[in-house]
Design a protein around this motif. Structure first.
Motif, PDB file in Angstrom:
ATOM      1  N   PRO A 269       0.911  -1.256   0.005  1.00 32.92           N
ATOM      2  CA  PRO A 269       0.077   0.059  -0.030  1.00 32.92           C
ATOM      3  C   PRO A 269       0.905   1.349  -0.007  1.00 32.92           C
ATOM      4  O   PRO A 269       2.010   1.247   0.571  1.00 32.92           O
ATOM      5  CB  PRO A 269      -0.843  -0.071   1.402  1.00 32.92           C
ATOM      6  N   VAL A 270       0.396   2.095  -0.888  1.00 29.48           N
ATOM      7  CA  VAL A 270       1.372   3.437  -0.781  1.00 29.48           C
ATOM      8  C   VAL A 270       1.359   4.198   0.356  1.00 29.48           C
ATOM      9  O   VAL A 270       2.336   4.768   0.748  1.00 29.48           O
ATOM     10  CB  VAL A 270       0.774   4.455  -1.851  1.00 29.48           C
ATOM     11  N   ARG A 271       0.401   4.027   1.269  1.00 31.25           N
ATOM     12  CA  ARG A 271       0.328   4.587   2.568  1.00 31.25           C
ATOM     13  C   ARG A 271       1.297   4.166   3.390  1.00 31.25           C
ATOM     14  O   ARG A 271       2.250   4.860   4.124  1.00 31.25           O
ATOM     15  CB  ARG A 271      -1.063   4.322   3.336  1.00 31.25           C
ATOM     16  N   ILE A 272       1.924   2.947   3.242  1.00 27.27           N
ATOM     17  CA  ILE A 272       2.925   2.277   3.886  1.00 27.27           C
ATOM     18  C   ILE A 272       4.191   2.895   3.373  1.00 27.27           C
ATOM     19  O   ILE A 272       5.254   3.190   3.861  1.00 27.27           O
ATOM     20  CB  ILE A 272       2.875   0.756   3.827  1.00 27.27           C
ATOM     21  N   LEU A 273       4.507   2.876   2.056  1.00 27.14           N
ATOM     22  CA  LEU A 273       5.548   3.521   1.551  1.00 27.14           C
ATOM     23  C   LEU A 273       5.582   4.946   1.937  1.00 27.14           C
ATOM     24  O   LEU A 273       6.987   5.351   1.959  1.00 27.14           O
ATOM     25  CB  LEU A 273       5.478   3.229   0.113  1.00 27.14           C
ATOM     26  N   ARG A 274       4.637   5.691   2.429  1.00 27.96           N
ATOM     27  CA  ARG A 274       5.014   6.946   2.847  1.00 27.96           C
ATOM     28  C   ARG A 274       5.048   7.184   4.352  1.00 27.96           C
ATOM     29  O   ARG A 274       5.322   8.337   4.894  1.00 27.96           O
ATOM     30  CB  ARG A 274       3.510   7.809   2.658  1.00 27.96           C
ATOM     31  N   ARG A 275       5.192   6.030   4.753  1.00 24.33           N
ATOM     32  CA  ARG A 275       5.548   6.096   6.520  1.00 24.33           C
ATOM     33  C   ARG A 275       6.966   6.418   6.734  1.00 24.33           C
ATOM     34  O   ARG A 275       7.896   5.695   5.972  1.00 24.33           O
ATOM     35  CB  ARG A 275       5.097   4.829   7.256  1.00 24.33           C
ATOM     36  N   ARG A 276       7.231   7.499   7.537  1.00 25.46           N
ATOM     37  CA  ARG A 276       8.540   7.817   7.659  1.00 25.46           C
ATOM     38  C   ARG A 276       9.281   6.548   8.236  1.00 25.46           C
ATOM     39  O   ARG A 276      10.598   6.479   7.960  1.00 25.46           O
ATOM     40  CB  ARG A 276       8.485   9.104   8.827  1.00 25.46           C
ATOM     41  N   ILE A 387      21.440  -2.439  12.767  1.00 26.77           N
ATOM     42  CA  ILE A 387      20.761  -3.300  12.209  1.00 26.77           C
ATOM     43  C   ILE A 387      19.542  -3.811  13.259  1.00 26.77           C
ATOM     44  O   ILE A 387      18.264  -3.852  12.645  1.00 26.77           O
ATOM     45  CB  ILE A 387      21.486  -4.523  11.758  1.00 26.77           C
ATOM     46  N   VAL A 388      19.612  -3.815  14.394  1.00 28.95           N
ATOM     47  CA  VAL A 388      18.735  -3.988  15.374  1.00 28.95           C
ATOM     48  C   VAL A 388      17.785  -3.042  15.359  1.00 28.95           C
ATOM     49  O   VAL A 388      16.527  -2.886  15.237  1.00 28.95           O
ATOM     50  CB  VAL A 388      18.997  -4.461  16.648  1.00 28.95           C
ATOM     51  N   ALA A 389      18.083  -1.549  15.578  1.00 29.39           N
ATOM     52  CA  ALA A 389      17.528  -0.473  15.512  1.00 29.39           C
ATOM     53  C   ALA A 389      16.570  -0.333  14.055  1.00 29.39           C
ATOM     54  O   ALA A 389      15.424  -0.087  14.101  1.00 29.39           O
ATOM     55  CB  ALA A 389      18.210   0.691  15.668  1.00 29.39           C
ATOM     56  N   PHE A 390      17.071  -0.844  13.049  1.00 23.99           N
ATOM     57  CA  PHE A 390      16.594  -0.562  11.702  1.00 23.99           C
ATOM     58  C   PHE A 390      15.441  -1.768  11.626  1.00 23.99           C
ATOM     59  O   PHE A 390      14.162  -1.337  11.366  1.00 23.99           O
ATOM     60  CB  PHE A 390      17.556  -0.908  10.529  1.00 23.99           C
ATOM     61  N   MET A 391      15.659  -2.989  12.187  1.00 17.81           N
ATOM     62  CA  MET A 391      14.440  -3.974  12.173  1.00 17.81           C
ATOM     63  C   MET A 391      13.282  -3.411  13.203  1.00 17.81           C
ATOM     64  O   MET A 391      12.067  -3.537  12.767  1.00 17.81           O
ATOM     65  CB  MET A 391      15.188  -5.298  12.692  1.00 17.81           C
ATOM     66  N   VAL A 392      13.754  -2.969  14.503  1.00 10.36           N
ATOM     67  CA  VAL A 392      12.592  -2.427  15.080  1.00 10.36           C
ATOM     68  C   VAL A 392      11.817  -1.213  14.433  1.00 10.36           C
ATOM     69  O   VAL A 392      10.439  -1.187  14.752  1.00 10.36           O
ATOM     70  CB  VAL A 392      13.266  -1.890  16.571  1.00 10.36           C
ATOM     71  N   THR A 393      12.345  -0.379  13.842  1.00  8.50           N
ATOM     72  CA  THR A 393      12.177   0.840  13.236  1.00  8.50           C
ATOM     73  C   THR A 393      11.195   0.504  11.913  1.00  8.50           C
ATOM     74  O   THR A 393       9.843   0.791  11.896  1.00  8.50           O
ATOM     75  CB  THR A 393      12.961   1.692  12.649  1.00  8.50           C
ATOM     76  N   ALA A 394      11.460  -0.648  11.240  1.00  4.29           N
ATOM     77  CA  ALA A 394      10.952  -0.901  10.110  1.00  4.29           C
ATOM     78  C   ALA A 394       9.649  -1.737  10.052  1.00  4.29           C
ATOM     79  O   ALA A 394       8.916  -1.972   9.242  1.00  4.29           O
ATOM     80  CB  ALA A 394      11.648  -1.506   8.959  1.00  4.29           C
ATOM     81  N   THR A 395       9.635  -2.510  11.414  1.00  6.19           N
ATOM     82  CA  THR A 395       8.510  -3.302  11.769  1.00  6.19           C
ATOM     83  C   THR A 395       7.506  -2.780  12.877  1.00  6.19           C
ATOM     84  O   THR A 395       6.597  -3.639  13.123  1.00  6.19           O
ATOM     85  CB  THR A 395       8.894  -4.675  12.088  1.00  6.19           C
ATOM     86  N   SER A 396       7.773  -1.709  13.308  1.00  8.80           N
ATOM     87  CA  SER A 396       6.749  -1.343  14.424  1.00  8.80           C
ATOM     88  C   SER A 396       5.617  -0.422  13.970  1.00  8.80           C
ATOM     89  O   SER A 396       5.796   0.191  12.775  1.00  8.80           O
ATOM     90  CB  SER A 396       7.877  -0.223  15.244  1.00  8.80           C
ATOM     91  N   GLY A 397       4.555  -0.262  14.573  1.00  8.19           N
ATOM     92  CA  GLY A 397       3.312   0.386  14.221  1.00  8.19           C
ATOM     93  C   GLY A 397       2.452  -0.058  13.150  1.00  8.19           C
ATOM     94  O   GLY A 397       1.768   0.406  13.029  1.00  8.19           O
ATOM     95  N   LEU A 468      18.276  13.638  10.307  1.00 12.59           N
ATOM     96  CA  LEU A 468      17.535  14.474   9.664  1.00 12.59           C
ATOM     97  C   LEU A 468      15.821  14.095   9.555  1.00 12.59           C
ATOM     98  O   LEU A 468      14.890  15.166   9.806  1.00 12.59           O
ATOM     99  CB  LEU A 468      18.049  14.919   8.338  1.00 12.59           C
ATOM    100  N   PHE A 469      15.760  13.109   9.207  1.00  9.84           N
ATOM    101  CA  PHE A 469      14.532  12.578   8.870  1.00  9.84           C
ATOM    102  C   PHE A 469      13.846  11.736   9.991  1.00  9.84           C
ATOM    103  O   PHE A 469      12.447  11.304   9.547  1.00  9.84           O
ATOM    104  CB  PHE A 469      14.678  12.021   7.341  1.00  9.84           C
ATOM    105  N   LEU A 470      14.533  10.931  10.762  1.00  6.47           N
ATOM    106  CA  LEU A 470      13.678  10.313  11.943  1.00  6.47           C
ATOM    107  C   LEU A 470      13.699  10.867  13.027  1.00  6.47           C
ATOM    108  O   LEU A 470      13.095  10.385  13.944  1.00  6.47           O
ATOM    109  CB  LEU A 470      14.460   9.002  11.856  1.00  6.47           C
TER     110      LEU A 470
END
Length: 476
Positions: A269-276, A387-397, A468-470
């Motif tokens: 879904p495009v809405r997911i691709l727009r999630r920061r 990598i751990v922080a990336f995995m948590v960020t990308a799969t949370s919410g 800057l972006f997170l």
């Protein structure tokens, strides 16, 4: 009891896993470790494979590429299929395919047969990895337990890349290169036996449909992208076949975006691709995997071409890097609990960049091995925290029904980073080596130093982009 639990929570006592969760964790992490080992286990054995089956030097690179192409190109599709048709079912299918591909590769009598086995291993990795990761994230509630599970998963996967080089050297020296394939068969069969008893299936609601246009465009685009990078490493970045592959990749990925915007049941879904968190978290993951795996390649050049170490000793030297990744994985959840994912990610990148940059001081004497060991250990800790922080960020919410999609994106990011990092750093190091007068040890050292600094700069850019972006994302 309630009072005691409240006091424990205030004392920041970590929640405990149940015995069943521990068994699920061991099974899924064992599978992820094996899949990570498969990516690198044949690297050291390639000359022996060439001698045994009559591969030419030109064809040997397809032993690696035959694995990387499907592993990177099919992960996003496989992750979504797991959401729709059952994660456990996809995981079991991937393990069965891995056992079959490994058996074919181990018994190969011709180059074609070996490449068939290697391609099947790559497809199995694309199917199994996002399914295993989504089974892991849905087995643990979002929070400290999931962070700890993801930390261990990241540590074992990163350590698996290092262990693959060591294990490949040991098996090739003591037995045969064929065991680099055959060692998977009994492990995969053991996982196939244990999974139905321990792991629940998990699937989306009835009536869900697969987005065929999205699946075709994104899979074709990713395959073209990975092929382009592979061709660039072989023929150069301006070769017609490389430019054509990149043009096809760009066209298909743009078509994918428009297909998803119009689809009734989109693959992504495009809405997911727009999630920061999804976009910038996956970009951070791409940088983490791109830089560390390509650094292993650069340091392999240094240890073998400059210091003259054997492949086996080189693999053992990377054990220190593996230890650093294990430490980073073990402390990843605690660090995130204390600092939050955003600060952990930025700090981890800064630590990795500093450790990587220090490797530019390496010389051609054996005493420099001490700097290599210290810097790769520290860099491994930083990389694994990232990598751990990336995995948590990308799969949370995200809800459980979209965890296969989230983990498919994360796995795709990982595989693409691993695939494109080495050709990029190889091109940088080769260009500098040629400018310094050719392939002699001093020129190779100069090329490695220059590429190491480029590697560190990319990591530092990752820290800056994350900052800057997170920064507006609330730390948990």
């Amino acid at each position: 009891m309630a009072v005691l639990e409240e006091v424990a929570g205030r004392a920041d006592v970590r929640p405990r896993m149940t015995s069943r969760q521990r068994m699920v964790l061991v099974l899924l992490l064992g599978a992820q470790f094996m899949l990570a080992v498969d990516f690198s286990i044949l690297n050291v054995a390639l000359p022996a494979v060439g001698d045994g089956l009559g591969f030419g030097l030109h064809a040997l690179q397809w032993v690696a590429s035959g694995f990387a192409l499907p592993a990177a190109g099919l992960t996003l599709l496989s992750g979504r299929v797991a959401d729709l048709f059952g994660r456990r079912r996809m995981f079991l299918a991937g393990m069965a395919l891995l056992a079959a591909g490994s058996l074919i590769g181990g018994l190969a009598a011709t180059p074609t047969m070996l490449l068939t086995g290697r391609v099947l291993q790559g497809v199995a990795t694309a199917i199994s990895t996002p399914a295993a990761l989504s089974l892991l994230t849905t087995a643990f509630p979002e929070g400290a337990l999931r962070d700890r599970a993801l930390g261990l998963n990241g540590a074992l996967m990163s350590a698996g890349f290092t262990a693959g080089a060591v294990l490949g050297g040991v098996l090739t020296d003591l037995l045969s290169w064929r065991w680099a394939f055959l060692v998977n068969v009994p492990i995969a069969l053991l996982i196939l036996t244990g999974t139905p008893r321990l792991v629940s299936g998990g699937r989306a609601s009835e009536g869900a449909r697969l987005d065929v246009p999205g699946a075709l465009t994104v899979t074709g685009g990713l395959l073209a992208l990975v092929y382009g990078v592979t061709a660039a490493g072989e023929k150069g970045w301006t070769a017609p076949v490389t430019l054509a592959a990149f043009a096809v990749a760009a066209a298909l990925l743009v078509a994918f975006w428009f297909a998803e915007a119009r689809a009734a049941a989109p693959l992504v879904p495009v809405r997911i691709l727009r999630r920061r968190a999804v976009v910038w978290g996956n970009l951070a993951g791409l940088i983490a995997f791109l830089t560390e795996t390509s650094l292993v390649f650069l340091m392999t050049l240094y240890l073998q071409e400059v210091l003259g170490y054997s492949p086996l000793v080189t693999g053992l030297a990377f054990g220190v890097l593996g230890a650093g990744t294990v430490v980073g994985g073990l402390f990843g959840a605690r660090t995130i609990a204390r600092l939050g994912t955003y600060r952990t990610l930025v700090g981890a990148f800064v630590l990795q960049a500093a450790a990587t940059a220090s490797l530019a001081a390496l010389g051609d004497a054996h005493r420099w091995i001490l700097l290599f060991l210290v810097a790769t250990f520290v860099g491994g800790v930083g990389n694994m925290l990232a990598i751990v922080a990336f995995m948590v960020t990308a799969t949370s919410g995200l809800p459980d029904g979209e965890q296969g999609l989230a983990t498919g994106l994360a796995t795709m990011t990982q595989q693409i980073g691993i695939t494109i990092g080495i050709p990029i750093m190889s091109a940088i190091a080769t260009a500098r080596t040629s400018a310094l007068g050719g392939p002699h040890a001093q020129a190779v050292l100069g090329g490695v130093r220059f590429a190491v600094l480029a590697n560190a700069a990319i990591v530092l850019a990752g820290a800056l982009l994350t900052a800057l972006f997170l920064r507006r994302r609330t730390a948990r």
